[in-house]
Design an enzyme around this catalytic site. Structure first.
Site, short mmCIF file in Angstrom:
data_model
loop_
_atom_site.label_atom_id
_atom_site.label_comp_id
_atom_site.label_asym_id
_atom_site.label_seq_id
_atom_site.Cartn_x
_atom_site.Cartn_y
_atom_site.Cartn_z
N GLU A 189 -21.09 -12.32 16.24
CA GLU A 189 -20.12 -11.22 16.28
C GLU A 189 -19.28 -11.18 15.01
O GLU A 189 -19.05 -10.11 14.44
CB GLU A 189 -19.19 -11.36 17.49
CG GLU A 189 -19.90 -11.33 18.82
CD GLU A 189 -20.21 -12.72 19.38
OE1 GLU A 189 -20.08 -12.91 20.60
OE2 GLU A 189 -20.57 -13.62 18.58
N CYS A 203 -14.23 -14.32 19.11
CA CYS A 203 -14.97 -13.09 18.85
C CYS A 203 -14.37 -11.89 19.57
O CYS A 203 -14.33 -10.78 19.02
CB CYS A 203 -16.44 -13.29 19.22
SG CYS A 203 -17.23 -14.54 18.18
N HIS A 232 -20.19 -17.16 14.15
CA HIS A 232 -20.80 -16.56 15.34
C HIS A 232 -21.39 -15.20 14.95
O HIS A 232 -20.91 -14.55 14.01
CB HIS A 232 -19.76 -16.36 16.43
CG HIS A 232 -19.29 -17.63 17.05
ND1 HIS A 232 -18.60 -17.66 18.24
CD2 HIS A 232 -19.41 -18.93 16.66
CE1 HIS A 232 -18.32 -18.91 18.55
NE2 HIS A 232 -18.79 -19.70 17.60
N CYS A 277 -16.79 -15.09 22.95
CA CYS A 277 -15.78 -16.11 23.19
C CYS A 277 -14.41 -15.53 22.82
O CYS A 277 -14.31 -14.39 22.35
CB CYS A 277 -16.09 -17.36 22.36
SG CYS A 277 -15.89 -17.08 20.57
#
Length: 157
Positions: free
Chosen positions: A59, A90, A57, A87
């Site tokens: 992040e 993260c 991801h 999410c």
């Protein structure tokens, strides 16, 4: 307490440019930028499909870059700008790095973990809480996500 900074829109626009790179790569268009002492120290976009890695991801990739740049796993004085609410994975990473501040564009009521579906960043049982600002350039962030999912639904038909 107002956590909004005059530079938030500027840095969120940079995160949006990263999200556009994800869009062009046919990844869910999420982008992240991390700023420390007024300098961008990390930029990333989702690369889950490209790397065949569920943890890739924006992040997580940005946190890895920022930690390498600072040569420290603690990001206490840093702010992460991300186009979509993080999410659970993260948000947990933001807490674990002791991130100084999190700014995001659009909320994610189904799986957002910075106050929408759940609140990992502000959970009282955690050793560290991350101050959160939401809604920065929300319309632009949402429009890019909506275009991506509309295009992908049309391609599946």
């Amino acid at each position: 307490m107002n956590l909004l900074s005059p530079d938030d829109e500027t840095y969120m626009r940079m995160a949006l440019r990263e999200a556009e790179k994800a869009f062009e790569a046919e990844e869910v268009p999420v982008g992240a930028v991390i700023v420390h002492d007024g300098q961008v120290i990390a930029r990333a976009y989702n690369q889950v499909e490209l790397l065949n890695d569920a943890t890739a991801h924006a992040e997580i990739l940005a946190i890895t870059q920022a930690s390498a740049q600072l040569q420290d796993w603690r990001l206490v004085e840093a702010t992460m700008y991300v186009t979509k609410e993080p999410c659970a994975m993260c948000a947990g990473a933001a807490v674990n790095t002791r991130l100084g501040r999190l700014v995001f564009g659009v909320t994610d009521p189904r799986s957002g973990a910075a106050g929408s579906a759940i609140d990992i960043t502000g959970f009282s049982g955690m050793l560290h809480n991350v101050p959160v600002v939401s809604g920065v350039l929300q319309e632009e962030c949402l429009a890019l996500l909506q275009k991506f999912f509309k295009d992908h639904r049309a391609a599946e038909e």
